[in-house]
Design a protein around this motif. Structure first.
Motif, PDB file in Angstrom:
ATOM      1  N   TYR A  29       0.832  -1.201   0.000  1.00 38.41           N
ATOM      2  CA  TYR A  29       0.000   0.000   0.000  1.00 38.41           C
ATOM      3  C   TYR A  29       0.868   1.253   0.000  1.00 38.41           C
ATOM      4  CZ  TYR A  29      -2.943   3.699   1.892  1.00 38.41           C
ATOM      5  OH  TYR A  29      -3.575   4.887   2.097  1.00 38.41           O
ATOM      6  N   LYS A  30       1.893   1.301   0.833  1.00 38.30           N
ATOM      7  CA  LYS A  30       2.771   2.462   0.921  1.00 38.30           C
ATOM      8  C   LYS A  30       3.518   2.699  -0.391  1.00 38.30           C
ATOM      9  CE  LYS A  30       3.580   4.882   3.811  1.00 38.30           C
ATOM     10  NZ  LYS A  30       3.022   6.221   3.945  1.00 38.30           N
ATOM     11  N   ILE A  31       3.993   1.634  -1.031  1.00 42.46           N
ATOM     12  CA  ILE A  31       4.694   1.775  -2.308  1.00 42.46           C
ATOM     13  C   ILE A  31       3.742   2.322  -3.368  1.00 42.46           C
ATOM     14  CG2 ILE A  31       5.807   0.504  -4.183  1.00 42.46           C
ATOM     15  CD1 ILE A  31       6.991  -1.339  -2.003  1.00 42.46           C
ATOM     16  N   GLN A  32       2.518   1.784  -3.417  1.00 42.15           N
ATOM     17  CA  GLN A  32       1.541   2.280  -4.384  1.00 42.15           C
ATOM     18  C   GLN A  32       1.185   3.742  -4.116  1.00 42.15           C
ATOM     19  OE1 GLN A  32      -1.741  -0.523  -4.285  1.00 42.15           O
ATOM     20  NE2 GLN A  32      -0.900  -1.642  -6.023  1.00 42.15           N
ATOM     21  N   GLN A  33       1.071   4.138  -2.868  1.00 47.57           N
ATOM     22  CA  GLN A  33       0.787   5.533  -2.539  1.00 47.57           C
ATOM     23  C   GLN A  33       1.939   6.440  -2.963  1.00 47.57           C
ATOM     24  OE1 GLN A  33      -2.580   5.336  -2.288  1.00 47.57           O
ATOM     25  NE2 GLN A  33      -2.244   7.181  -1.118  1.00 47.57           N
ATOM     26  N   ASP A  34       3.168   5.992  -2.767  1.00 46.34           N
ATOM     27  CA  ASP A  34       4.328   6.785  -3.191  1.00 46.34           C
ATOM     28  C   ASP A  34       4.310   6.992  -4.701  1.00 46.34           C
ATOM     29  OD1 ASP A  34       5.178   6.978  -0.587  1.00 46.34           O
ATOM     30  OD2 ASP A  34       6.760   5.467  -0.773  1.00 46.34           O
ATOM     31  N   ILE A  35       3.949   5.945  -5.449  1.00 41.05           N
ATOM     32  CA  ILE A  35       3.873   6.062  -6.908  1.00 41.05           C
ATOM     33  C   ILE A  35       2.720   6.988  -7.303  1.00 41.05           C
ATOM     34  CG2 ILE A  35       3.391   4.787  -9.040  1.00 41.05           C
ATOM     35  CD1 ILE A  35       4.948   2.426  -7.751  1.00 41.05           C
ATOM     36  N   ARG A  36       1.580   6.837  -6.646  1.00 41.55           N
ATOM     37  CA  ARG A  36       0.426   7.703  -6.954  1.00 41.55           C
ATOM     38  C   ARG A  36       0.735   9.178  -6.678  1.00 41.55           C
ATOM     39  NH1 ARG A  36      -2.686   3.206  -4.500  1.00 41.55           N
ATOM     40  NH2 ARG A  36      -3.927   2.308  -6.184  1.00 41.55           N
ATOM     41  N   ASN A  37       1.576   9.449  -5.714  1.00 42.37           N
ATOM     42  CA  ASN A  37       1.925  10.828  -5.364  1.00 42.37           C
ATOM     43  C   ASN A  37       3.098  11.371  -6.172  1.00 42.37           C
ATOM     44  OD1 ASN A  37      -0.107  11.073  -3.434  1.00 42.37           O
ATOM     45  ND2 ASN A  37       1.176  10.158  -1.854  1.00 42.37           N
ATOM     46  N   ALA A  38       3.715  10.529  -7.005  1.00 47.22           N
ATOM     47  CA  ALA A  38       4.848  10.969  -7.821  1.00 47.22           C
ATOM     48  C   ALA A  38       4.365  11.931  -8.907  1.00 47.22           C
ATOM     49  CB  ALA A  38       5.547   9.769  -8.456  1.00 47.22           C
ATOM     50  N   PHE A  41       3.013  10.416 -12.243  1.00 48.44           N
ATOM     51  CA  PHE A  41       1.700   9.784 -12.129  1.00 48.44           C
ATOM     52  C   PHE A  41       0.601  10.844 -12.044  1.00 48.44           C
ATOM     53  CE2 PHE A  41      -1.723   7.287 -10.386  1.00 48.44           C
ATOM     54  CZ  PHE A  41      -1.533   6.032 -10.945  1.00 48.44           C
ATOM     55  N   ARG A  42       0.826  11.863 -11.235  1.00 50.32           N
ATOM     56  CA  ARG A  42      -0.159  12.937 -11.114  1.00 50.32           C
ATOM     57  C   ARG A  42      -0.336  13.677 -12.437  1.00 50.32           C
ATOM     58  NH1 ARG A  42       1.800  16.575  -6.668  1.00 50.32           N
ATOM     59  NH2 ARG A  42       3.726  15.836  -7.533  1.00 50.32           N
ATOM     60  N   SER A  43       0.764  13.883 -13.170  1.00 50.88           N
ATOM     61  CA  SER A  43       0.671  14.556 -14.474  1.00 50.88           C
ATOM     62  C   SER A  43      -0.141  13.732 -15.461  1.00 50.88           C
ATOM     63  CB  SER A  43       2.067  14.800 -15.049  1.00 50.88           C
ATOM     64  OG  SER A  43       2.796  15.675 -14.248  1.00 50.88           O
ATOM     65  N   ALA A  44       0.080  12.431 -15.474  1.00 50.74           N
ATOM     66  CA  ALA A  44      -0.664  11.550 -16.383  1.00 50.74           C
ATOM     67  C   ALA A  44      -2.158  11.569 -16.054  1.00 50.74           C
ATOM     68  CB  ALA A  44      -0.114  10.129 -16.318  1.00 50.74           C
ATOM     69  N   MET A  45      -2.499  11.500 -14.776  1.00 53.68           N
ATOM     70  CA  MET A  45      -3.910  11.527 -14.395  1.00 53.68           C
ATOM     71  C   MET A  45      -4.542  12.883 -14.728  1.00 53.68           C
ATOM     72  SD  MET A  45      -4.829   8.570 -13.377  1.00 53.68           S
ATOM     73  CE  MET A  45      -6.447   8.988 -12.758  1.00 53.68           C
ATOM     74  N   LYS A  46      -3.788  13.948 -14.566  1.00 54.81           N
ATOM     75  CA  LYS A  46      -4.297  15.289 -14.895  1.00 54.81           C
ATOM     76  C   LYS A  46      -4.578  15.401 -16.391  1.00 54.81           C
ATOM     77  CE  LYS A  46      -3.161  20.150 -14.231  1.00 54.81           C
ATOM     78  NZ  LYS A  46      -2.180  21.107 -13.713  1.00 54.81           N
TER      79      LYS A  46
END
Length: 132
Positions: A29-38, A41-46
């Motif tokens: 979970y922590k690794i996935q959260q770190d990737i989601r906050n990178a 990843f945020r640029s791609a979702m935006k």
């Protein structure tokens, strides 16, 4: 010295197994959260959420529903390049988002390519972003 009963040994084994599995799930979970906050990843979702075609086919809100950490072929980041295959869903349809990003000389991440594959049309991809 007295030997512990079988019941005591089984209980100790079960508690240890539960603690180990819980720790692994928390680490994942922590690794996935770190990737989601990178930034990449945020640029791609935006980009995905701002694209009219993806909003048309998926609806709003568009949410990511996860990615496979064990798939090193499609999901990785080496510090200079990142590539991910992310499950996404909206009210109208579900699918996968594929993106490729690289770190520029200015240390900012740039999403070079972003594609969406819808479950309703699995043999075609919507091109959201392509490097110019």
């Amino acid at each position: 010295m007295r030997i512990p009963s079988t019941r005591t040994l089984v209980q100790a084994c079960l508690y240890t197994t539960f603690a180990g599995v819980s720790a692994l799930m928390f680490l994942r979970y922590k690794i996935q959260q770190d990737i989601r906050n990178a930034e990449y990843f945020r640029s791609a979702m935006k980009l995905l959420r701002a694209h009219p075609g993806s909003v048309h086919y998926l609806g709003q809100p568009i949410k990511e529903t996860g990615f496979d950490l064990g798939d090193n072929e499609h999901n990785y980041c080496d510090g200079k390049n990142a590539q991910f295959e992310v499950s996404i869903k909206g009210p109208k349809d579900k699918g996968k988002m594929f993106f490729w990003a690289e770190r520029a000389e200015s240390k900012d991440w740039i999403v070079n390519r972003l594609e969406v594959e819808l479950n309703s049309v699995p043999d075609k991809r919507l091109i959201v972003q392509t490097s110019s």
